[in-house]
Enzyme design. Sequence first.
Site, PDB file in Angstrom:
ATOM      1  N   LYS A 166       0.851  -1.191   0.000  1.00 36.50           N
ATOM      2  CA  LYS A 166       0.000   0.000   0.000  1.00 36.50           C
ATOM      3  C   LYS A 166       0.886   1.240   0.000  1.00 36.50           C
ATOM      4  CE  LYS A 166      -3.773  -2.025   2.579  1.00 36.50           C
ATOM      5  NZ  LYS A 166      -4.504  -1.787   3.810  1.00 36.50           N
ATOM      6  N   HIS A 169       2.197   6.674   2.911  1.00 42.64           N
ATOM      7  CA  HIS A 169       1.602   8.011   2.833  1.00 42.64           C
ATOM      8  C   HIS A 169       2.222   8.977   3.837  1.00 42.64           C
ATOM      9  CE1 HIS A 169      -0.633   6.875   6.355  1.00 42.64           C
ATOM     10  NE2 HIS A 169      -1.187   5.867   5.730  1.00 42.64           N
ATOM     11  N   HIS A 172       2.982   7.981   7.347  1.00 40.43           N
ATOM     12  CA  HIS A 172       4.182   7.172   7.562  1.00 40.43           C
ATOM     13  C   HIS A 172       5.439   8.031   7.485  1.00 40.43           C
ATOM     14  CE1 HIS A 172       1.270   4.098   5.838  1.00 40.43           C
ATOM     15  NE2 HIS A 172       1.418   3.755   7.103  1.00 40.43           N
TER      16      HIS A 172
END
Length: 634
Positions: A166, A169, A172
Site C-alpha cells: 500500500k 503516505h 508514515h
Amino acid sequence: SVETNALAAQLERLGLEKVEKYPNCFPEVNPIDIYRSHITSLMHEVTGIDPAIIYPAVQWTQSLDKGDAILAVPALRVKGKKPAELAEEWIAKFPESPLIEKPSAAGPFLAFFFKPAGLTKFLIPTIRKHGESYGKNPHNGLVDPNDPNSGKKKMIVEFSSPNIAKPFHAGHLRSTIIGGFLSKLYEGAGWDVTRINYLGDWGKQYGLLALAWEKWGEEEALLADPINHLFNLYVRINQDMTAEKEIIEQKKNLGEDVSELLANCLDEQARKYFRRMTDGDADAVAIWKRFRDLSIVRYKKTYARLNIEFDVYSGESQVPESDMENAAKVLHDKGVSEDSDGAVLIDFSKHVPGKPGKGLEKAVIRKRDGTALYLTRDISELLNRQKKYDFNHIIYVVASAQDLHLKQLFKTIELMGHEDIAKKCQHINFGLVLGMSTRKGTVKFLDDILRDVGDTMHEVMKKNETKYAQIEDPAAVADILGISSVMVQDMSGKRINNYKFNMETMTSFEGDTGPYLQYAHARLCSIRRKVGLSDEELDSADLSLLTEKHATDLVRLLGQWPDVVQNTLKTLEPTTILTYLFRMTHVISSSYDHLRIVGSEKELQKARMALYDSARTVLSNGMKLLGLTPVVRM
Ligand code: ARG
C-alpha cells in the site's frame, strides 16, 4: 577519573575551587550546570534555603536580554514576604563572584548574567573537547541518573510502520521523521533504544495480493522494484474486486440468485487464501514471506537515506494466534469483553467512567467469523514486547487519526491487570500533511517525494555555476538538500499541527528552511577551509580577544545547547531543537560583518575561527540529532 580531572581543569580556568554536585547536576557534560551549581551555592549562602530547592529552580531563559539564568523567587517557597521584597534583600547581600554579575530583579524573578570573558574562555575549549557529544547527557537514561553504575533504561520506539503493497503516505513519512528523531534524542540521553518497525503485513488483503500475484505477477518486475510491483498488483486486483462487487449487487437487485457468484468471488477467494496463511499452509506462507522480505530490503534503502536503521522489523503477522487466544481468555474471565452477536467486543463505557460519547466507545476484538483485528494484534504484540525487551518505556509514533485506537489499546492492557505496563506506554501523535503531491502526480511512495525534491534542489544548485563546478558529487548533495527540505518543513511546527506540503517554500534559501540550515553549515565549513588554520592553532587561540557583543552573544547561545536538548526531552518536539538552531544561525549570519576573518590579524583570526568552529560543532550536532546530514559544500 578522567572526567573528574577534566572538570578540575575547567574549574581552574573559571577561577573556581570546586563545584557542588547537586542531584541532576552534571557539570562534566553540561557546562551551564557549573554556573547553576555556583548560583545555587551563593543563593544558599545568602538565603539559607536548602540547595535541593534552589538548584532545580534555576532555569534557562527564552532570550538573551532576560539573562543567562533566571530564578523565580516564589519557587523557593519563603513565606511572609513579597517576592519582589525578597529579591531586593537578597541582591543587596549577594557576594562578588568570578562567574556571574550581581543578579538583577525583574518582577518576581532574579536574573543572572554570566560574566562574558570567563564564559568564553571556558566554553569554547569545552565545546572543542566534547565535539560530537556536546549536548548529550548520558545520565538521563540511567536507572538512577545520579549513579553512573545503575545501568541504562530500556526504551522502545515504534515508528514508520507502513503497510506492505500500500502507499507509504504522509502519515508514515511523519512517523518516520519524528520517530527517527526521538530515537536519537533518547540515545543521546543515555537510554538503551530499540527501534521497531511494526509493518502492516497481515490480513485478508495479503490473501488478495497473493491472488493477484498468481494471476499477473512478474518475477523480474518484483525483483527490480518490489514495492511498486506489489502496489500495482494490489491496485489492479482491487479494481477487479470492486467491479465484481458492483455486478453482484446489480444482479441481486434484479432478483437473481447470486449465491454461487458470492461463493467464488475475489473477496471470498482472498478470505480463503488468508485462512491458508493463518493455518500455516507452507506454500501460502512462502509467497507472502517473499513479498515481505523483498519489501523490507527496499524499505531499508529508503530509510538509510534518512539516516534511520531499525533494530527490528516486526509486524502484524508476527503476533501468534495462540497469544491472541490467551489474551481473549483473560479479557473474558475478567469480564472486560462481551459477546455480541457471535463477535467479541469491549464496551469501554462500562469500564471507563466519563461522559457518554466522550469516552473510548466500543471496540471489536474478534469478528463473527473468528478473525482477529488490528487492535487484537496490538494487544498481544505489546504484551510480547514487554516479555521480550522488559522495557522501561515505550513510544508509539502514530498519526493522531489513531488517537482512539491507542487509547483503547492502553486501556485494554490496564483492564487486563497490567497497570504497570500501561503506565509505560506513550502515544506520540501528529497532524496531517495537506496537499502532498509531486509534479508527476499524487505521491504514492516516499521515494517519489524524495526524488522530486532532490531534482528541484539540483536545479537550484546549477544556477551558481562556479560553486556547482566545485562539488564532487552534486547529485548526492542535491539528494541530501532535498531530504533536508522535507524534514525541516515537517519538524518546523508543533507535531500536532497540520501543515501544507509546499515544495516552493521548503526548498527556498529564504526563511527557516532545510536549505538555509545546510547553507549556514556549509558556509562555516568554507570559512575554515579558506583560512586554513589547524586544530592546534585554534586550541591555542587567545579567546580574550572575543569581546564584541556579537561574539559574546553567540558564546552565550552556544552554552545553551545542552539545556535545549534537556528541554526537548520534556517537550518531545523537534521544533524545540529547530527553533534554537535558527536562532543561533541568525546570530551567526549577522556576525559575519562584525567578526571578520579575512583581513584580520592572525591572533584575531584564530580566536574568531575558534568561535565559528564551535558554532559549527553545535549546528552539526543539532542537525544530526534531527536526522539531517550536514553538507560541507553546496
Ligand atoms: N500500519 C499502521 C497504519 O499504517 C500503523 C501502525 C501503528 N502502530 C501500531 N502499533 N498500531 O495505519
